[in-house]
Design a protein around this motif. Sequence first.
Motif, PDB file in Angstrom:
ATOM      1  N   VAL A  33       0.828  -1.218   0.000  1.00 37.04           N
ATOM      2  CA  VAL A  33       0.000   0.000   0.000  1.00 37.04           C
ATOM      3  C   VAL A  33       0.861   1.266   0.000  1.00 37.04           C
ATOM      4  CG1 VAL A  33      -1.783   1.294   1.247  1.00 37.04           C
ATOM      5  CG2 VAL A  33      -1.958  -1.188   1.050  1.00 37.04           C
ATOM      6  N   CYS A  35       1.899   3.657   2.648  1.00 39.44           N
ATOM      7  CA  CYS A  35       1.571   4.899   3.368  1.00 39.44           C
ATOM      8  C   CYS A  35       2.854   5.569   3.852  1.00 39.44           C
ATOM      9  CB  CYS A  35       0.695   4.602   4.583  1.00 39.44           C
ATOM     10  SG  CYS A  35      -0.763   3.650   4.171  1.00 39.44           S
ATOM     11  N   SER A  40       5.256   0.466  10.204  1.00 41.75           N
ATOM     12  CA  SER A  40       5.768  -0.905  10.063  1.00 41.75           C
ATOM     13  C   SER A  40       6.364  -1.111   8.659  1.00 41.75           C
ATOM     14  CB  SER A  40       4.684  -1.939  10.382  1.00 41.75           C
ATOM     15  OG  SER A  40       3.498  -1.686   9.681  1.00 41.75           O
ATOM     16  N   TRP A  44       7.674  -4.182   4.705  1.00 38.25           N
ATOM     17  CA  TRP A  44       7.357  -3.956   3.291  1.00 38.25           C
ATOM     18  C   TRP A  44       8.131  -4.872   2.343  1.00 38.25           C
ATOM     19  CZ3 TRP A  44       7.196   2.046   2.170  1.00 38.25           C
ATOM     20  CH2 TRP A  44       6.099   2.599   2.852  1.00 38.25           C
ATOM     21  N   GLY A  74       2.439  -4.856   8.298  1.00 37.38           N
ATOM     22  CA  GLY A  74       2.078  -5.291   6.972  1.00 37.38           C
ATOM     23  C   GLY A  74       0.554  -5.271   6.717  1.00 37.38           C
ATOM     24  N   SER A 102      -5.904  -2.658   6.290  1.00 40.31           N
ATOM     25  CA  SER A 102      -6.211  -1.395   5.608  1.00 40.31           C
ATOM     26  C   SER A 102      -7.471  -1.516   4.756  1.00 40.31           C
ATOM     27  CB  SER A 102      -5.041  -1.013   4.698  1.00 40.31           C
ATOM     28  OG  SER A 102      -4.938  -1.947   3.625  1.00 40.31           O
ATOM     29  N   LYS A 121      -6.563   3.649   4.555  1.00 39.28           N
ATOM     30  CA  LYS A 121      -5.445   4.600   4.422  1.00 39.28           C
ATOM     31  C   LYS A 121      -5.784   5.598   3.334  1.00 39.28           C
ATOM     32  CE  LYS A 121      -3.520   1.905   7.382  1.00 39.28           C
ATOM     33  NZ  LYS A 121      -3.702   2.173   8.810  1.00 39.28           N
TER      34      LYS A 121
HETATM   35  S1  SF4 Z   1      -1.474  -0.234   4.896  1.00 38.57           S
HETATM   36 FE1  SF4 Z   1      -0.605  -0.337   6.973  1.00 38.57          FE
HETATM   37  S2  SF4 Z   1       1.258  -1.623   6.758  1.00 38.57           S
HETATM   38 FE2  SF4 Z   1       0.630  -0.969   4.687  1.00 38.57          FE
HETATM   39  S3  SF4 Z   1       1.841   0.885   4.288  1.00 38.57           S
HETATM   40 FE3  SF4 Z   1      -0.135   1.544   5.113  1.00 38.57          FE
HETATM   41  S4  SF4 Z   1       0.182   1.736   7.349  1.00 38.57           S
HETATM   42 FE4  SF4 Z   1       1.881   0.505   6.511  1.00 38.57          FE
END
Ligand code: SF4
Length: 246
Positions: A33, A35, A40, A44, A74, A102, A121
């Motif tokens: 994703v 973000c 975390s 990735w 994740g 998410s 997100k």
């Molecule tokens: S969906 Fe959650 S784990 Fe994935 S990038 Fe966004 S905040 Fe990080």
Amino acid sequence: MHLQLNEHFWSIQGEGAHAGRTAVFLRLQGCPVGCSWCDSKLTWYAGGERVAVEAIPEIVSVYPESELIVITGGEPLIYDLDPLLETLRRHFPQRSLHLETSGAFPYKGVERPNWTTLSPKYPVDFDVAPNVLLAASELKYVVDEHFTPEIVQRHEQELAALGRPLPPVCLMPEGCPPLAETVERTMQLLRRHPTWRFGPRLQYSHTAIAEGEGRNNQQVTSEDARAAAHRHRHEREASPREPARH
Ligand code: SF4
């Protein structure tokens, strides 16, 4: 079936409606994703251990008892979680299975945890998968400068089209620990939306909780995450061995 397990640990659930309850966390590897404020990022890229689902109850049993088993990432829904949910339910019928997602990917199978925390997100443009919306036990939003109440209204409309009312809404100020300005912004939003709730982040408020957390829930840059994945891959290649079970 195997899953890529980033880390696992016993701690206190720090966020959402169940904040304060004891939990064993299973952090799964991988999230596409992206973000920017992700805490975390170390999930990735390559990392973690490939673990057979049947071995995971043994991993959970290493830790003290807990009320919850929390599957997080994740993004856990990049996997078909049916085998994991079925296995955990069979071995730990007294514990409540929680999932944090998410919503960028759908549930792939028929099993559902006892509690689904859906944390869309919104800075990244994707539609929440309808079967995740339907399963959502709470909606949790990170409040930063991009967050607006219209985002909640959009999900409320999508839920209404599916015949479901809005579940409890939790606003979580951005920052690790939450920034003063995002806390203030959250308070302003709650004055206008009194049925929404303030979302704590206990793991960033109390050192003792933070010390029990896994190593990979932390703010790093994307470059650092990539470098950590490179190191991990290098170490694995330098000392090939059977996948660790815990
Ligand atoms: S969906 Fe959650 S784990 Fe994935 S990038 Fe966004 S905040 Fe990080």
